[in-house]
Design a protein around this motif. Structure first.
Motif, short mmCIF file in Angstrom:
data_model
loop_
_atom_site.label_atom_id
_atom_site.label_comp_id
_atom_site.label_asym_id
_atom_site.label_seq_id
_atom_site.Cartn_x
_atom_site.Cartn_y
_atom_site.Cartn_z
N ILE A 128 -23.04 104.92 6.32
CA ILE A 128 -21.54 105.45 6.69
C ILE A 128 -21.34 105.35 8.08
CG2 ILE A 128 -21.38 106.68 4.50
CD1 ILE A 128 -21.97 109.13 6.37
N ILE A 129 -20.06 105.11 8.65
CA ILE A 129 -19.68 105.29 9.79
C ILE A 129 -18.87 106.49 10.13
CG2 ILE A 129 -18.33 104.39 11.69
CD1 ILE A 129 -18.86 101.76 10.53
N ASP A 169 -16.00 110.48 7.26
CA ASP A 169 -16.99 109.43 7.15
C ASP A 169 -16.39 108.31 6.19
OD1 ASP A 169 -19.04 111.18 7.85
OD2 ASP A 169 -19.45 111.91 5.80
N PHE A 170 -16.71 107.14 6.78
CA PHE A 170 -15.95 105.85 6.29
C PHE A 170 -17.22 105.21 5.61
CE2 PHE A 170 -11.55 105.08 7.59
CZ PHE A 170 -11.31 106.23 8.29
N GLU A 171 -17.36 105.05 4.45
CA GLU A 171 -18.36 104.11 3.67
C GLU A 171 -18.10 102.60 4.04
OE1 GLU A 171 -18.49 104.98 -0.46
OE2 GLU A 171 -18.83 107.05 0.06
N ILE A 172 -19.32 101.94 3.97
CA ILE A 172 -19.19 100.49 4.35
C ILE A 172 -19.24 99.75 3.16
CG2 ILE A 172 -20.01 98.35 5.65
CD1 ILE A 172 -21.40 100.83 7.45
N GLU A 173 -18.55 98.93 2.82
CA GLU A 173 -18.26 98.19 1.80
C GLU A 173 -19.69 97.53 1.26
OE1 GLU A 173 -15.31 95.24 -0.55
OE2 GLU A 173 -16.16 94.51 1.23
N TYR A 221 -16.59 95.54 6.27
CA TYR A 221 -15.29 96.20 5.85
C TYR A 221 -15.91 97.64 5.48
CZ TYR A 221 -12.65 91.96 5.46
OH TYR A 221 -11.98 90.71 5.70
N ALA A 222 -14.99 98.58 5.78
CA ALA A 222 -15.18 100.00 5.46
C ALA A 222 -14.24 100.38 4.50
CB ALA A 222 -14.96 100.78 6.81
N ILE A 262 -14.07 95.82 10.06
CA ILE A 262 -14.63 96.56 11.15
C ILE A 262 -14.64 95.74 12.39
CG2 ILE A 262 -16.59 97.94 11.91
CD1 ILE A 262 -17.26 98.55 8.80
N LYS A 306 -9.72 98.51 1.82
CA LYS A 306 -10.77 97.81 2.57
C LYS A 306 -10.12 97.87 4.05
CE LYS A 306 -12.63 93.89 1.39
NZ LYS A 306 -12.95 92.71 0.72
#
Length: 940
Positions: A298-299, A289-293, A366-367, A378, A375
């Motif tokens: 989440i991606i 899981d990548f959080e998005i700033e 940004y993720a 994307i 950072k």
RNA sequence: GCCCGGGUGGUGGAAUUGGUAGACACGCAAGACUUAAAAUCUUGUGACCAUUUGGUCGUGCGGGUUCAAGUCCCGCCCCGGGUACCA
């Protein structure tokens, strides 16, 4: 003395077999069964050519061989009679496909009969027959009525799922589905019937969904992934587009792991297994899981290389990714939208042809790297496939070439995470290196590093382990006429099954599919259907592979009206022991039928999970394409043909020539005689005034007729056998000149069965000669005692033939026969008893001549009922002995020596080989062992 | 690119899996029978030299292991098939 007359013998026995139903089989619990199956043919209008029967001959030999060995052999044949060509023909001529199919089948049958196959024709099936497709439809309904329990790895009835929903909602449910759903039992119970149906559709193994499909406008239908090759349709080579359509699909992806595991239990060639493995495409990795700033979403990203996570310098989404619109910042909106527009206009092929020239656009978002909160910009790029993994990748330019190329193109940072590796021109994809700039894993090797990252992320609840498959669900609808109709009707746009009455294919006035995708069945009116329920019937038909995915089961009980086949017969015949067919069905038919078998196993209808125990892939027989060379320049307005040896680059056009007019067909020196040139110009009247340049002289057809010694050399290429190239050879023609037995033996003699080879007739006289010699040998055989000499040959032959048939090495069997006959011919006399045994050995290959000899030997029973002879070693005993000198058991040497040596000669022979002699000089030979065969063991 | 196969006379192809390479067949050559042809039969047929007795080379190329390699190992070349932005 009568001469060998195959024509007379063959027609006699074929009608005898037909009349007596010699090859019909019944279930017999007292006998061991053996199931030999051929891939059933599609009855095309072209008829059979000599390439088709290759596999049938091989399977026939094996089936007859097993019968002799006392097995109860099931060896059926039928027709895969639904399909495109019959329909295309119907479109052109307006004739109903059923009529042309019937006509083609009759032609096939006539051709097959001449070859003397031991098929049980009482069990013939046709996939287009309503009594057959009734059960194809039935299986579809079972799939519709089932869902896949991931926990128990098994398909289960949908009613069980409904009760789970009623009591627990989606709690604790592990089921294959299109989309993860979450609801409570309360919510479920409150749903409307239509809503419930919609939810269930998410789980059914046969389900209707809006999906991206391969749409082929030219064929007017959608195609399954395996029916598309290089972005064009496998049939016809027409362009294929991606299109969103409402389609039936089968959830084959649920069975991915079992389809993979099952490969270990079957005997397929390594290459075929490999193809299936690649198609299933299992890969183990991590779902991160990548959080998005500054955003709640989440991606999710799938990776097989978590060890490279410190090297992530950007992230890429597929253009179709559902988060693209949401995360794009206002600043980049225009860029992103115009990129999406460009991509959407490209078809699959154009997108794929772009390898090496990455395109893409920054989203402004940004993720955050879950390992260190760095950072990461994307991006969106077409190189990311929406359909695989999550449609998003964590890009590591240091470790992946595509990411590297992308980073270079758009000037994104390339972080080096590998010690002592230069990233000046390429990514480093090997795993044999130490890590740098990767705090948690520096100094670790690949396995340990992967382990550390995985554990860390899983503990942080940022990742889960995940097994990913490439295998997609199979689209099951076709917008065609000539296929199985679905037993489905619609009410308020919701599909419901029709279980009580079989839905028959209705009549329509035109078969043409429409460009917009409305199927031909849309032309059928309410009254044309034998069943019509709800607002509308399902207008699509099933794909060609539906009927072929289970046909091997129907042969077991082809006339059963109440069941697909009775449990008793399914248990008796069980798996196909030997399946013979082309390797081109590796990822189509062979995968689908394995899938259906596993499904029927889950339903407890059959007791085996794999349909085919052993698969033998026969090679294709190609044909030589003979062309005359036509000069591009005309002479006095007349076309000029020239010898193939005289052509200069591209100054000529190839005119394919019917091989009937060509001498030495298929060789480098193939040519036309003046007579054949006349035939050619008669066949192609547009060339009747043509001139022919031979030895720098120009001749007209009439001038050539006066000088019959001239030759016009043709150009020979190797390719397919097809009416298009005028190079098909009708097996009946060969039967007319040499007989079916010669054709059968010759096709086997041509080379290893698995090999692809061009057809030629060069060696057929040798095989024909062998059968003539066999016939002559039989004529002069006398009723006398068998001599040791002839028995030696006989038992050598029994041994070799039995072994070779078991290994499917049919070409060497023919050689063994020839050697035997030659050896017996050298003897002054051979006994009828020996001939009798030999006849049994020969009968799988040349059944007609064997049957004739067998009959003349005074046996009432047919050859197929004679027991297979057993090898008797005793005839070789005299040449098998030990020659002990002494023994200390230290070292063993093998040396090939003639079998006929006496004891004293052995030592002399051993020492004849200079190098061996030198090597043995300082050693004491303890023992010499001569074994039957040719090997000498020397123990020192 | 990756993954499977495979490379043996003029040709199709054998070779007991490390043991006389080229079985069997086609083709070719010579001979027999025949007025002739077809059919059939016999003999020869990897290359080169000696032409009798033999000898040397030889399984895509280059190395290696072994008494012994078409076969096993290392490095290339070529052909066929499958597959591919699969993260």
């Amino acid at each position: 003395m009568t001469t060998y007359n195959p024509k007379e013998i063959e027609s006699k026995w074929q009608s005898f077999w037909r009349k007596e139903k010699t090859f019909s089989v019944k279930e017999d619990p007292n006998k061991k069964k053996y199931y030999v199956l051929d891939m059933f043919p599609y009855p095309s209008g072209e008829g059979l050519h000599v390439g088709h029967p290759l596999g049938y001959i091989a399977s026939d030999i094996f089936a007859r061989f097993k019968k002799h060995q006392g097995y109860n052999v099931l060896h059926p044949m039928g027709y895969d009679s639904f399909g495109l060509p019959a329909e295309q023909y119907a479109i052109q001529t307006g004739q109903h496909p059923a009529l042309t199919t019937e006509k083609n089948i009759n032609r096939y049958r006539q051709q097959l009969d001449r070859l003397g196959f031991a098929f049980d024709w009482d069990r013939e099936i046709r996939t287009s027959d309503p009594s057959y497709y009734k059960w194809t439809q039935w299986i579809f309904l079972q799939l519709f009525d089932s869902w896949y329990d991931v926990a128990e790895k098994k398909a289960k009835p949908i009613s069980k799922l409904v009760s789970h929903f009623e009591n627990h909602g989606t709690q604790n449910l592990l089921a294959s589905c299109t989309k993860e759903l979450v609801f409570s039992p309360k919510k479920w119970n409150a749903y409307s019937t239509e809503n419930k149906e919609k939810v269930l559709m998410n789980y059914r193994l046969a389900y209707l969904s809006m999906s991206q499909v391969n749409w082929c406008p030219e064929l007017g239908t959608v195609l399954a992934n395996d029916e598309v090759k290089d972005g064009v349709s496998e049939r016809g080579g027409y362009p294929v587009e991606q299109k969103e359509m409402m389609q039936w699909s089968l959830r084959i992806s649920s069975y991915a792991q079992r389809l993979l595991d099952g490969l270990d239990q079957v005997d397929f060639t390594p290459s075929l297994k490999e193809q299936q493995r690649n198609w299933i495409g299992r890969s183990e990795g991590l779902l991160i899981d990548f959080e998005i700033e500054a955003q709640p979403q989440i991606i999710k990203v799938f990776t097989t290389r978590p060890d490279t996570i410190y090297g992530v310098s950007f992230m890429t989404l597929a253009p179709e990714h559902h988060l693209v619109q949401q995360i794009t910042t206002d600043e980049y909106k225009t860029d992103v939208l115009s990129y999406l527009d460009v991509v959407s206009k490209k078809n699959e092929r154009e997108r794929q042809s772009n390898v090496g020239n990455p395109t893409g656009v920054f989203t402004g978002a940004y993720a955050l790297n879950p390992i260190n909160n760095e950072k990461i910009p994307i991006w969106i790029s077409e190189y990311v496939l929406y359909g695989y993994g999550t449609g998003a990748v964590m890009a590591v330019p240091a470790g992946d070439q595509r990411d590297y190329d992308f980073a270079k193109e758009f000037n994104i940072e390339i972080k080096n995470i590998f010690k002592g590796v230069s990233l000046a021109s390429n990514a480093y994809v090997e795993k044999d290196v130490e890590y740098i700039n990767s705090p948690a894993i520096e100094g670790l090797n690949y396995e340990d590093a992967t382990d550390v990252i995985m554990t860390t992320l899983i503990q942080k609840k940022k990742a889960t382990k995940k097994v990913n498959f490439r295998l997609r669900d199979a689209i099951f609808s076709r917008q065609r006429y000539w296929g199985e109709p679905f037993p489905i009707f619609y009410k308020n746009s919701t599909p419901y099954p029709i279980k009580d009455t079989q839905v028959l294919l209705p009549k329509v006035d035109k078969y043409l599919p429409t460009k917009d995708g409305r199927p031909p069945l849309g032309r059928a009116g309410r009254e044309d259907w034998n069943v019509f329920l709800g607002d509308q019937m399902e207008l699509n038909t099933m794909p060609g592979w539906a009927g072929s995915s289970w046909y091997f089961l129907r042969y077991m009980d082809p006339k059963n009206e109440n069941e697909l086949a009775s449990a008793e017969k399914l248990t008796y015949w069980n798996q196909v022991d030997l399946y013979v067919g082309g390797a081109e069905h590796a990822v189509g038919h062979l995968l689908y039928s394995r899938f259906w078998t596993k499904f029927l196993y889950d339903l407890n209808i059959i007791s085996f999970e794999e349909p085919f125990k052993k698969l033998l892939n026969q090679g294709m027989i190609g044909g030589a394409i003979e062309s005359l060379c036509l000069k591009k320049e005309k002479k006095d307005g007349k076309p000029v043909f020239i010898c193939s040896s005289q052509i200069d680059n591209n100054q000529f056009v190839k005119i394919p020539c019917h091989i009937d007019f060509v001498s030495d067909y298929g060789t480098k020196n193939s040519y036309l005689t003046p007579n054949q040139i006349a035939e050619f110009t008669h066949w192609r009247p547009e060339f009747k005034d043509a001139l022919f340049e031979i030895n720098n002289e120009l001749y007209s057809v009439s001038e050539l007729a006066k000088d019959t010694s001239q030759k016009l050399y043709t150009l020979t290429e190797h390719g397919k056998m097809s009416k298009r190239y005028f190079n098909t050879i009708d097996p009946e023609k060969i039967c007319d000149t040499y007989g079916a037995d010669t054709l059968r033996c010759y096709e086997m003699f041509l080379g290893p069965i698995e090999e692809h080879k061009p057809w030629n007739v060069n060696g057929i006289s040798g095989v024909f000669g062998f059968l003539k010699k066999t016939w002559a040998l039989f004529q002069q055989a006398k009723q006398e005692e068998q001599t040791k000499e002839e028995l030696k040959t006989l038992h050598k032959t029994i041994k070799k033939v039995t072994e070779d048939i078991e290994n499917h090495s049919f070409n060497t069997v023919i050689s063994t026969f020839m050697i035997a006959v030659n050896e017996w011919n050298k003897l002054p006399q051979i006994s009828l008893k020996t001939m009798e045994t030999f006849t049994v050995l020969l009968s799988p290959f040349a059944p007609h001549i064997s049957e004739e000899i067998w009959k003349k030997l005074g046996y009432e029973s047919t050859v197929s009922k004679a027991p297979w002879p057993l090898f008797d070693e005793s005839f070789f005993e005299e040449s098998s002995y030990e020659y002990p000198i002494s023994f200390n058991g230290k070292m063993r040497y093998k040396l090939a020596l003639p079998l006929s040596l006496t004891k004293d000669e052995v030592e002399i022979e051993v020492l004849k080989n200079e190098k061996t002699k030198k090597h043995l000089a300082d050693k004491e030979i303890k023992r010499v062992i001569v074994v039957p065969g040719k090997i000498v063991n020397i123990v020192v």
